[in-house]
Enzyme design. Structure first.
Site, PDB file in Angstrom:
ATOM      1  N   GLY A  55       0.637  -1.382  -0.016  1.00 43.40           N
ATOM      2  CA  GLY A  55      -0.096   0.124  -0.065  1.00 43.40           C
ATOM      3  C   GLY A  55       0.863   1.449  -0.055  1.00 43.40           C
ATOM      4  O   GLY A  55       0.257   2.149  -0.537  1.00 43.40           O
ATOM      5  N   GLU A 110       3.651   3.993   6.381  1.00 44.72           N
ATOM      6  CA  GLU A 110       2.295   3.454   6.076  1.00 44.72           C
ATOM      7  C   GLU A 110       1.748   4.052   5.099  1.00 44.72           C
ATOM      8  O   GLU A 110       1.508   5.411   5.372  1.00 44.72           O
ATOM      9  CB  GLU A 110       1.754   2.892   7.265  1.00 44.72           C
ATOM     10  CG  GLU A 110       1.879   1.504   7.865  1.00 44.72           C
ATOM     11  CD  GLU A 110       0.948   0.478   6.872  1.00 44.72           C
ATOM     12  OE1 GLU A 110       0.953   0.848   5.836  1.00 44.72           O
ATOM     13  OE2 GLU A 110       0.841  -0.467   7.435  1.00 44.72           O
ATOM     14  N   ASP A 111       0.578   3.185   4.349  1.00 36.35           N
ATOM     15  CA  ASP A 111      -0.478   4.180   3.563  1.00 36.35           C
ATOM     16  C   ASP A 111      -1.455   4.648   4.637  1.00 36.35           C
ATOM     17  O   ASP A 111      -2.179   5.792   4.600  1.00 36.35           O
ATOM     18  CB  ASP A 111      -0.793   3.329   2.500  1.00 36.35           C
ATOM     19  CG  ASP A 111      -1.411   2.009   2.871  1.00 36.35           C
ATOM     20  OD1 ASP A 111      -1.105   1.363   4.199  1.00 36.35           O
ATOM     21  OD2 ASP A 111      -1.951   1.129   2.180  1.00 36.35           O
ATOM     22  N   ASP A 114      -5.277   1.583  10.533  1.00 38.53           N
ATOM     23  CA  ASP A 114      -6.772   1.464  10.781  1.00 38.53           C
ATOM     24  C   ASP A 114      -7.054   1.102  12.135  1.00 38.53           C
ATOM     25  O   ASP A 114      -7.002   1.810  12.943  1.00 38.53           O
ATOM     26  CB  ASP A 114      -7.135   0.543   9.663  1.00 38.53           C
ATOM     27  CG  ASP A 114      -8.647  -0.056   9.760  1.00 38.53           C
ATOM     28  OD1 ASP A 114      -9.523   0.647  10.530  1.00 38.53           O
ATOM     29  OD2 ASP A 114      -8.933  -0.862   9.281  1.00 38.53           O
ATOM     30  N   LYS A 142      -7.300   6.279  10.616  1.00 38.66           N
ATOM     31  CA  LYS A 142      -8.938   6.129  10.963  1.00 38.66           C
ATOM     32  C   LYS A 142      -8.761   6.191  12.524  1.00 38.66           C
ATOM     33  O   LYS A 142      -8.721   5.016  13.367  1.00 38.66           O
ATOM     34  CB  LYS A 142      -9.368   4.920  10.502  1.00 38.66           C
ATOM     35  CG  LYS A 142      -9.261   4.824   9.007  1.00 38.66           C
ATOM     36  CD  LYS A 142     -10.159   3.372   8.845  1.00 38.66           C
ATOM     37  CE  LYS A 142     -10.031   3.200   7.278  1.00 38.66           C
ATOM     38  NZ  LYS A 142     -10.579   1.727   6.965  1.00 38.66           N
ATOM     39  N   PHE A 163     -14.069   2.577   4.346  1.00 38.21           N
ATOM     40  CA  PHE A 163     -13.033   2.170   3.342  1.00 38.21           C
ATOM     41  C   PHE A 163     -12.540   2.848   2.308  1.00 38.21           C
ATOM     42  O   PHE A 163     -13.289   3.568   1.551  1.00 38.21           O
ATOM     43  CB  PHE A 163     -13.846   0.735   2.856  1.00 38.21           C
ATOM     44  CG  PHE A 163     -12.675   0.078   2.260  1.00 38.21           C
ATOM     45  CD1 PHE A 163     -11.783  -0.950   2.860  1.00 38.21           C
ATOM     46  CD2 PHE A 163     -12.595  -0.121   0.715  1.00 38.21           C
ATOM     47  CE1 PHE A 163     -10.914  -1.412   2.235  1.00 38.21           C
ATOM     48  CE2 PHE A 163     -11.694  -0.808   0.208  1.00 38.21           C
ATOM     49  CZ  PHE A 163     -10.604  -1.623   0.934  1.00 38.21           C
ATOM     50  N   VAL A 164     -11.492   3.358   1.936  1.00 39.53           N
ATOM     51  CA  VAL A 164     -10.704   4.105   1.044  1.00 39.53           C
ATOM     52  C   VAL A 164     -10.020   3.277  -0.048  1.00 39.53           C
ATOM     53  O   VAL A 164      -9.455   2.246   0.379  1.00 39.53           O
ATOM     54  CB  VAL A 164      -9.915   4.930   1.669  1.00 39.53           C
ATOM     55  CG1 VAL A 164     -10.785   6.317   2.314  1.00 39.53           C
ATOM     56  CG2 VAL A 164      -8.964   4.772   2.805  1.00 39.53           C
ATOM     57  N   ARG A 176      -5.096   0.296  -6.931  1.00 35.68           N
ATOM     58  CA  ARG A 176      -3.774   1.053  -6.305  1.00 35.68           C
ATOM     59  C   ARG A 176      -3.467   2.178  -7.399  1.00 35.68           C
ATOM     60  O   ARG A 176      -2.850   3.091  -6.669  1.00 35.68           O
ATOM     61  CB  ARG A 176      -2.792   0.041  -6.268  1.00 35.68           C
ATOM     62  CG  ARG A 176      -3.014  -0.993  -5.153  1.00 35.68           C
ATOM     63  CD  ARG A 176      -1.745  -1.703  -5.049  1.00 35.68           C
ATOM     64  NE  ARG A 176      -1.807  -2.890  -4.289  1.00 35.68           N
ATOM     65  CZ  ARG A 176      -2.009  -3.366  -3.049  1.00 35.68           C
ATOM     66  NH1 ARG A 176      -1.890  -2.382  -2.081  1.00 35.68           N
ATOM     67  NH2 ARG A 176      -2.109  -4.340  -2.356  1.00 35.68           N
TER      68      ARG A 176
END
Ligand code: 5GP
Length: 187
Positions: A55, A110-111, A114, A142, A163-164, A176
């Site tokens: 990610g 990190e992307d 969560d 998040k 959710f993205v 992606r």
């Protein structure tokens, strides 16, 4: 071709609809701010940026273009989501870090954070190799969904628990390559 072709307002991925959430301009502006901050705080420290695959590959590549200090880049790979939209609750290390970490300033990239499970695991794991410091840079966080105690030093955007997709983030490995961040349109 017009740029709107590449920057659609809405996209469909694996039969689900998504609408634009963070635009290319917003991403560029925030990355520039984060890059300036990193340049100041890591000047003379030659940090190693460690991107978490898959990610973070676009975010890491783009933030690097705003980092002008001397630094190194490496990657590692974790898996916790499989092809689903919710976490499996398990972290598996699929590719270990190649760089020598001992005595170095490490920036984990990190992307998205969560539940915080992956980053919690990663920080603890990296600390075992005696780095000089460990910092965490995530594009998205998040906050409402975060259950684990996780260290976050640099956050691009705080987002709601939805959710993205896009800008490196996938849905069952697709999406992606989208140049902006999209959110699931479940209205
Ligand atoms: P955590 O361990 O914090 O629960 O989840 C971290 C990983 O889950 C991220 O690196 C990312 O791969 C995936 N993830 C979490 N939320 C989302 C999301 O909204 N969209 C996508 N595409 N992946 C997510």
């Amino acid at each position: 071709m017009s740029s709107s072709f590449y920057l659609p307002e809405e996209v469909t991925c694996n039969d689900e609809s998504f609408k634009v959430f963070i635009t290319k301009e917003q991403l560029e502006e925030r990355l520039s701010q984060l890059g300036n901050q990193l340049n100041k705080e890591f000047e003379g420290k030659k940090p190693i940026f460690i991107g978490v695959l898959n990610g973070a590959f676009i975010f890491l590549a783009d933030i690097m273009r705003h980092v002008s200090i001397s630094c190194e880049v490496d990657f590692m790979k974790l898996s916790s989501y499989g092809d689903e939209k919710v976490s499996s609750g398990k972290v598996t290390e699929l590719k270990h870090i190649d760089a020598k970490i001992e005595g170095r300033h490490i920036i984990l990239v990190e992307d998205i954070v969560d539940t915080g499970l992956s980053m919690n695991y990663l920080v603890e794991n990296v600390k075992k190799y005696n780095p000089e410091s460990v910092s965490v840079l995530t594009l998205l966080h998040k906050k409402e969904a975060t259950k684990y105690d996780v260290q976050l030093d640099y956050v691009g955007f705080e987002i709601p628990d939805a959710f993205v997709l896009g800008y490196g983030l996938d849905y069952a490995q697709e999406g992606r390559n989208l140049a902006q961040i999209y959110v699931l349109d479940d209205a």
